[in-house]
Scaffold this motif. Structure first.
Motif, PDB file in Angstrom:
ATOM      1  N   THR A 243       2.949 -11.136  -2.421  1.00 26.43           N
ATOM      2  CA  THR A 243       3.128 -10.404  -1.038  1.00 26.43           C
ATOM      3  C   THR A 243       4.233 -11.030   0.126  1.00 26.43           C
ATOM      4  O   THR A 243       4.618 -10.401   0.829  1.00 26.43           O
ATOM      5  N   GLY A 244       4.805 -12.006  -0.459  1.00 29.02           N
ATOM      6  CA  GLY A 244       5.779 -12.596   0.356  1.00 29.02           C
ATOM      7  C   GLY A 244       7.154 -11.837   0.170  1.00 29.02           C
ATOM      8  O   GLY A 244       7.852 -11.296   1.051  1.00 29.02           O
ATOM      9  N   LEU A 245       7.205 -11.429  -1.149  1.00 31.20           N
ATOM     10  CA  LEU A 245       8.207 -10.351  -1.555  1.00 31.20           C
ATOM     11  C   LEU A 245       8.216  -9.172  -0.733  1.00 31.20           C
ATOM     12  O   LEU A 245       9.027  -8.542  -0.322  1.00 31.20           O
ATOM     13  N   PHE A 246       6.765  -8.561  -0.330  1.00 29.27           N
ATOM     14  CA  PHE A 246       6.431  -7.345   0.535  1.00 29.27           C
ATOM     15  C   PHE A 246       7.087  -7.529   1.800  1.00 29.27           C
ATOM     16  O   PHE A 246       7.786  -6.644   2.394  1.00 29.27           O
ATOM     17  N   ARG A 247       6.655  -8.635   2.345  1.00 29.37           N
ATOM     18  CA  ARG A 247       6.867  -9.087   3.735  1.00 29.37           C
ATOM     19  C   ARG A 247       8.523  -9.026   3.889  1.00 29.37           C
ATOM     20  O   ARG A 247       9.262  -8.605   5.117  1.00 29.37           O
ATOM     21  N   ARG A 248       9.181  -9.576   3.052  1.00 28.27           N
ATOM     22  CA  ARG A 248      10.666  -9.789   3.047  1.00 28.27           C
ATOM     23  C   ARG A 248      11.292  -8.496   2.664  1.00 28.27           C
ATOM     24  O   ARG A 248      12.642  -8.492   2.420  1.00 28.27           O
ATOM     25  N   ALA A 250      11.596  -7.317  -0.185  1.00 29.04           N
ATOM     26  CA  ALA A 250      12.418  -7.407  -1.468  1.00 29.04           C
ATOM     27  C   ALA A 250      12.192  -6.311  -2.472  1.00 29.04           C
ATOM     28  O   ALA A 250      13.119  -6.344  -3.477  1.00 29.04           O
ATOM     29  N   VAL A 251      11.089  -5.825  -2.305  1.00 24.18           N
ATOM     30  CA  VAL A 251      10.628  -4.845  -3.587  1.00 24.18           C
ATOM     31  C   VAL A 251      10.316  -3.461  -2.736  1.00 24.18           C
ATOM     32  O   VAL A 251       9.848  -3.366  -1.616  1.00 24.18           O
ATOM     33  N   GLN A 252      10.531  -2.520  -3.511  1.00 20.17           N
ATOM     34  CA  GLN A 252       9.980  -1.078  -2.958  1.00 20.17           C
ATOM     35  C   GLN A 252       8.588  -0.752  -3.575  1.00 20.17           C
ATOM     36  O   GLN A 252       7.968   0.137  -3.047  1.00 20.17           O
ATOM     37  N   ALA A 253       8.379  -1.303  -4.640  1.00 16.52           N
ATOM     38  CA  ALA A 253       7.114  -1.027  -5.450  1.00 16.52           C
ATOM     39  C   ALA A 253       6.376  -2.103  -6.336  1.00 16.52           C
ATOM     40  O   ALA A 253       7.159  -3.282  -6.449  1.00 16.52           O
ATOM     41  N   PHE A 254       5.254  -2.153  -6.343  1.00 18.13           N
ATOM     42  CA  PHE A 254       4.339  -2.974  -7.082  1.00 18.13           C
ATOM     43  C   PHE A 254       3.617  -2.195  -8.293  1.00 18.13           C
ATOM     44  O   PHE A 254       2.838  -1.327  -8.030  1.00 18.13           O
ATOM     45  N   LEU A 255       4.138  -2.683  -9.588  1.00 16.45           N
ATOM     46  CA  LEU A 255       3.445  -1.902 -10.658  1.00 16.45           C
ATOM     47  C   LEU A 255       2.444  -2.897 -11.143  1.00 16.45           C
ATOM     48  O   LEU A 255       3.086  -3.931 -11.540  1.00 16.45           O
ATOM     49  N   THR A 256       1.356  -2.463 -11.208  1.00 17.65           N
ATOM     50  CA  THR A 256       0.309  -3.573 -11.688  1.00 17.65           C
ATOM     51  C   THR A 256      -0.800  -3.284 -12.580  1.00 17.65           C
ATOM     52  O   THR A 256      -1.180  -2.205 -12.885  1.00 17.65           O
ATOM     53  N   ILE A 257      -1.158  -4.081 -13.606  1.00 21.43           N
ATOM     54  CA  ILE A 257      -2.482  -4.070 -14.382  1.00 21.43           C
ATOM     55  C   ILE A 257      -3.332  -4.753 -13.623  1.00 21.43           C
ATOM     56  O   ILE A 257      -3.564  -6.081 -14.343  1.00 21.43           O
ATOM     57  N   CYS A 258      -3.926  -4.410 -12.544  1.00 17.00           N
ATOM     58  CA  CYS A 258      -4.587  -5.535 -11.985  1.00 17.00           C
ATOM     59  C   CYS A 258      -6.145  -5.650 -12.434  1.00 17.00           C
ATOM     60  O   CYS A 258      -6.847  -6.489 -12.133  1.00 17.00           O
ATOM     61  N   ASN A 259      -6.472  -4.804 -13.463  1.00 11.28           N
ATOM     62  CA  ASN A 259      -7.850  -4.963 -13.889  1.00 11.28           C
ATOM     63  C   ASN A 259      -7.530  -5.365 -15.527  1.00 11.28           C
ATOM     64  O   ASN A 259      -6.889  -4.322 -16.036  1.00 11.28           O
ATOM     65  N   ILE A 260      -8.219  -6.069 -15.918  1.00 13.46           N
ATOM     66  CA  ILE A 260      -7.893  -6.582 -17.598  1.00 13.46           C
ATOM     67  C   ILE A 260      -6.686  -6.494 -17.863  1.00 13.46           C
ATOM     68  O   ILE A 260      -6.135  -5.498 -18.649  1.00 13.46           O
ATOM     69  N   ASN A 261      -5.695  -7.235 -17.132  1.00 15.86           N
ATOM     70  CA  ASN A 261      -4.458  -7.295 -17.358  1.00 15.86           C
ATOM     71  C   ASN A 261      -4.150  -7.454 -19.061  1.00 15.86           C
ATOM     72  O   ASN A 261      -4.591  -8.184 -19.592  1.00 15.86           O
ATOM     73  N   GLN A 279      -1.086  -5.573   2.562  1.00 18.33           N
ATOM     74  CA  GLN A 279       0.254  -5.829   2.727  1.00 18.33           C
ATOM     75  C   GLN A 279       0.977  -4.887   2.403  1.00 18.33           C
ATOM     76  O   GLN A 279       2.234  -4.683   2.989  1.00 18.33           O
ATOM     77  N   ALA A 280       0.981  -4.248   1.226  1.00 14.53           N
ATOM     78  CA  ALA A 280       1.614  -3.237   0.765  1.00 14.53           C
ATOM     79  C   ALA A 280       2.033  -2.002   1.758  1.00 14.53           C
ATOM     80  O   ALA A 280       2.801  -1.546   1.970  1.00 14.53           O
ATOM     81  N   ASP A 281       0.694  -1.629   2.249  1.00 15.78           N
ATOM     82  CA  ASP A 281       0.923  -0.697   3.312  1.00 15.78           C
ATOM     83  C   ASP A 281       1.472  -1.016   4.425  1.00 15.78           C
ATOM     84  O   ASP A 281       2.333   0.046   5.011  1.00 15.78           O
ATOM     85  N   SER A 310      -6.888   1.037  -0.697  1.00 14.59           N
ATOM     86  CA  SER A 310      -5.981   1.619   0.085  1.00 14.59           C
ATOM     87  C   SER A 310      -5.835   3.011  -0.545  1.00 14.59           C
ATOM     88  O   SER A 310      -5.557   3.260  -1.703  1.00 14.59           O
ATOM     89  N   PRO A 311      -5.652   4.112   0.238  1.00 13.63           N
ATOM     90  CA  PRO A 311      -5.535   5.406  -0.158  1.00 13.63           C
ATOM     91  C   PRO A 311      -4.266   5.753  -0.798  1.00 13.63           C
ATOM     92  O   PRO A 311      -3.859   6.707  -1.333  1.00 13.63           O
ATOM     93  N   ASN A 312      -3.217   4.963  -0.187  1.00 18.54           N
ATOM     94  CA  ASN A 312      -1.967   5.014  -0.922  1.00 18.54           C
ATOM     95  C   ASN A 312      -1.410   4.656  -2.243  1.00 18.54           C
ATOM     96  O   ASN A 312      -0.507   4.788  -2.744  1.00 18.54           O
ATOM     97  N   ALA A 313      -2.370   3.797  -2.641  1.00 14.63           N
ATOM     98  CA  ALA A 313      -2.249   3.146  -4.096  1.00 14.63           C
ATOM     99  C   ALA A 313      -2.284   4.437  -5.188  1.00 14.63           C
ATOM    100  O   ALA A 313      -3.142   5.293  -5.013  1.00 14.63           O
ATOM    101  N   ILE A 314      -1.232   4.523  -6.010  1.00 17.07           N
ATOM    102  CA  ILE A 314      -1.308   5.540  -6.991  1.00 17.07           C
ATOM    103  C   ILE A 314      -2.046   5.076  -8.296  1.00 17.07           C
ATOM    104  O   ILE A 314      -1.490   3.892  -8.875  1.00 17.07           O
ATOM    105  N   LEU A 315      -3.114   5.583  -8.683  1.00 21.44           N
ATOM    106  CA  LEU A 315      -3.917   5.119  -9.624  1.00 21.44           C
ATOM    107  C   LEU A 315      -3.910   6.104 -11.040  1.00 21.44           C
ATOM    108  O   LEU A 315      -3.759   7.056 -11.113  1.00 21.44           O
ATOM    109  N   CYS A 316      -3.418   5.031 -12.361  1.00 23.49           N
ATOM    110  CA  CYS A 316      -3.088   5.757 -13.498  1.00 23.49           C
ATOM    111  C   CYS A 316      -4.034   5.266 -14.616  1.00 23.49           C
ATOM    112  O   CYS A 316      -4.298   4.148 -14.536  1.00 23.49           O
TER     113      CYS A 316
END
Ligand SMILES: Cc1ncc(COP(=O)(O)O)c(C=O)c1O
Length: 483
Positions: A243-248, A250-261, A279-281, A310-316
Motif C-alpha cells: 500500500t506504500g507503493l499505492f500511496r506513492r 509508484a504503480v498503476q495496478a495490483f495483479l493479485t492471486i489473493c486467495n490460495i495464492n 488504499q487502491a481506491d 471494492s466494487p472497482n476490483a476486477i474479478l477473474c
C-alpha cells in the motif's frame, strides 16, 4: 512457510514458537544482520523456559541459517540474511520482465508434453473432476439444443452460466450483476483482457512475489513493468509495502492471486483485503484479481475476493481448477470496464464455446457442483498433506515447505544458496520428473533455491519415489555447498 525440517519435536514445541518470534523480528528488521541475539540465559528467563530449550531455540535458528554462533561471544543474526532481507525489501525500481529464457521455455515445453511424474502443473488427474457427468451433459445438450453448436456465438456468454456465477458470488461477499460478467477462454484470457482494458504499455504493476510465472510472462508480452512485493512470514504479500507503493503512486495496478495464492497457497485475510482495496481506491490503483483457486479452499468458509471489499476490483476466475481443465471456461467481472473488455474479447477470440458453457451452467444449477467441490477439497487436502509429510521427512534439515490453505501446490525452499534449481530441474526432467523451478517465479535470482511441487496427481509409489529422489539431489547439493 510454517514448517522447517530438522528435529524430532512437534510443530507446537516451545522452542519452535520462540524461534518463530525471533525470525519475525529478523525479517522485520527489528533484529538487524550481525546484531547480537539474546543469550541462552536471557532467553530462558524472558520466555520462562529451561536453559536446554533456550539453547535449542538458538541452535534451531543457526541450523536454519538465521543465526551464527561466535566462539565465546554468543549467537548473532546471520550476516548473509542481510542479503536475503534486502531481497525481501521491494525494489521500487520497476523492472522490465525478461523474455522467456531457454530454461523457462523448456519448462513450458514440458508442461505441454508427456512426463512420467507430473509435479510441475497446478492441477490434477482427470479422476478428480466430474468429467463423465460433464461429458454426458454435453452430449444431451448437444442433441436437445442444437443451436448451442449450430449458431454463431454472440454476446458476452451463455446467460444461464452468468446468472449462476452471479448467484454463487453472493456466498463469497460479492453482489454482482450477471450483465457485468463476460465468459472467457479460461481465466488467463480473463486476466489478459482486464490488463489490456485498464493499462497501457509501460505502466507499472505490483505483483505478489513469488508470482505465478504465466502472469509474469503475460505482463512482459503486454509491455508492462513490474514491482515484485515479497510475502511476509504469514505467506501473503507484505501489505504495508504494497500500500506504500499505492500511496506513492509508484504503480498503476495490483495483479493479485489473493486467495490460495499460486505458489504459496495462502489467502490474504479479510481485514487486510479491505485495507488494500480501500488504499487502491483512494490512490486510483486498479486491482485485477485471479481467483481461480478460491473454490478449492480447504477451510469451512470460502475466502472472499477483493471484489467483496471494492466494487472497482476486477474479478477473474473460472472452472479449470474445479470442473475440467480441458474445457477452458473462465470469466471476468468488472463494473467499470465491461464495455472495453467485451470489445477486446470480440476482436481477439470473439466468443467462447456455448456448449461447454451450457454444460457447466447445468452442473452449477443442479447443485452437483457443490457436492463435487466438497469431494475435491477433501481429496486435495489429503494429497497435499501426504506430499507435505513426505517432503518434511525426506528433505535435508533447513528446508522449508509451505502449508497451503487450498489448491494443488507446495512451495519448497532450500537454505539460501544451497540449491541451483536450474540443474535440479534438468536432472529431474531427464528422469521424467516435472517440477516448476523457483527462478521462473521472479524477475531475478531471488527464488533460485526454491521450487514448486504439484500434489494434484495423487499419492502413489512413483510419486513417493520421485520425492525421495528430489530430496537426495537436494541433499547432495547442500553437501556440495557446505564443502
Ligand atoms: C493462478 C492461476 N491462474 C490461472 C491459471 C490458468 O487458468 P485457466 O486454465 O482457466 O486459463 C492457472 C493455472 O495453473 C493458475 O495457476
Amino acid at each position: 512457510m510454517t514448517d522447517v525440517i530438522g528435529g524430532q519435536e512437534s510443530q507446537s514445541s516451545r522452542y519452535r514458537q520462540i524461534a518463530e518470534q525471533i525470525k519475525q523480528a529478523i525479517h522485520t528488521g527489528t533484529l538487524p544482520p550481525d546484531s547480537r541475539l539474546p543469550s541462552v540465559r536471557t532467553l530462558a528467563t524472558q520466555y520462562n523456559v529451561s536453559l536446554t530449550t533456550a539453547l535449542k531455540t538458538l541452535r534451531t535458528l543457526e541450523d536454519e541459517h538465521y543465526a551464527v554462533a561466535r566462539p565465546k561471544s554468543g549467537f548473532f543474526v546471520a550476516p548473509r540474511l542481510q542479503e536475503k532481507h534486502s531481497l525481501a525489501v521491494i525494489n521500487e525500481q520497476p523492472r522490465n520482465i525478461a523474455p522467456l529464457d531457454e530454461q523457462t521455455e523448456l519448462h513450458l515445453a514440458m508442461l505441454g508434453s508427456d512426463c512420467r511424474v507430473r509435479l510441475d502443473l497446478a492441477n490434477g488427474d482427470s479422476a478428480l473432476y466430474p468429467v463423465k457427468k460433464i461429458g454426458l451433459l454435453m452430449r444431451q445438450m448437444g442433441y436437445s439444443k442444437p443451436a448451442l453448436l449450430g449458431n454463431t456465438v454472440k454476446g458476452t456468454g451463455y446467460a444461464l452460466l452468468k446468472t449462476e456465477i452471479a448467484r454463487r458470488a453472493v456466498d463469497y461477499g460479492c453482489n454482482i450483476s450477471a450483465d457485468d460478467i463476460l465468459i472467457t477462454n479460461g481465466c488467463i484470457e480473463a486476466i489478459s483482457l482486464s490488463l489490456r482494458a485498464t493499462l497501457k504499455p509501460g505502466d507499472i504493476v505490483a505483483v505478489e512475489s513469488p508470482c505465478y510465472f504465466v502472469l509474469l510472462q503475460m505482463l512482459h508480452n503486454l509491455n508492462l513493468r513490474v514491482i515484485e512485493v515479497e510475502a511476509g512470514q504469514e505467506g501473503y504479500v507484505n501489505v504495508e509495502k504494497l500500500t506504500g507503493l499505492f500511496r506513492r503512486k509508484a504503480v498503476q495496478a495490483f495483479l493479485t492471486i489473493c486467495n490460495i495464492n499460486n505458489p504459496l497457497g495462502k489467502s490474504i485475510p479479510n481485514e487486510q483485503k479491505a485495507y488494500i482495496a480501500r488504499q487502491a481506491d483512494e490512490n486510483d490503483v486498479v486491482i485485477v484479481e485471479d481467483d481461480i483457486f478460491g473454490d478449492t479452499a480447504f477451510g469451512e468458509r470460502r475466502p472472499f475476493p477483493m471484489r467483496a471489499f471494492s466494487p472497482n476490483a476486477i474479478l477473474c476466475s473460472g472452472f479449470s481448477k474445479t470442473v475440467a481443465p480441458g474445457m477452458r471456461i473462465g470469466w471476468v467481472h468488472s463494473v467499470n470496464y465491461m464495455r472495453k473488455i467485451a470489445s477486446l474479447k470480440y476482436t481477439s477470440t470473439m466468443g467462447t464455446s456455448m456448449l461447454s458453457q451450457a454444460a457447466i451452467a447445468e452442473l452449477l444449477r443442479s447443485g452437483g457442483y457443490d457436492a463435487h467441490l466438497r469431494k475435491l477439497r477433501r481429496e486435495l487436502a489429503s494429497q497435499i498433506t501426504k506430499m507435505r509429510q513426505a517432503v518434511l521427512q525426506e528433505f535435508p534439515a533447513g528446508t522449508r515447505v509451505s502449508e497451503p490453505e487450498g489448491g494443488y501446490v507446495l512451495w519448497v525452499e532450500m537454505p539460501l544458496k544451497a540449491l541451483n534449481v536450474r540443474s535440479l530441474f534438468l536432472k529431474a526432467r531427464n528422469a521424467g520428473i516435472g517440477i516448476a523451478p523457483g527462478h521462473i517465479f521472479a524477475t531475478d535470482h531471488r527464488f533460485d533455491h526454491c521450487f514448486r511441487l504439484n500434489a494434484g496427481f495423487g499419492w502413489n509409489a512413483e510419486v513417493e519415489q520421485a520425492i525421495r529422489q528430489l530430496a537426495q539431489w537436494c541433499q547432495q547439493s547442500l553437501t556440495d555447498t557446505q564443502d
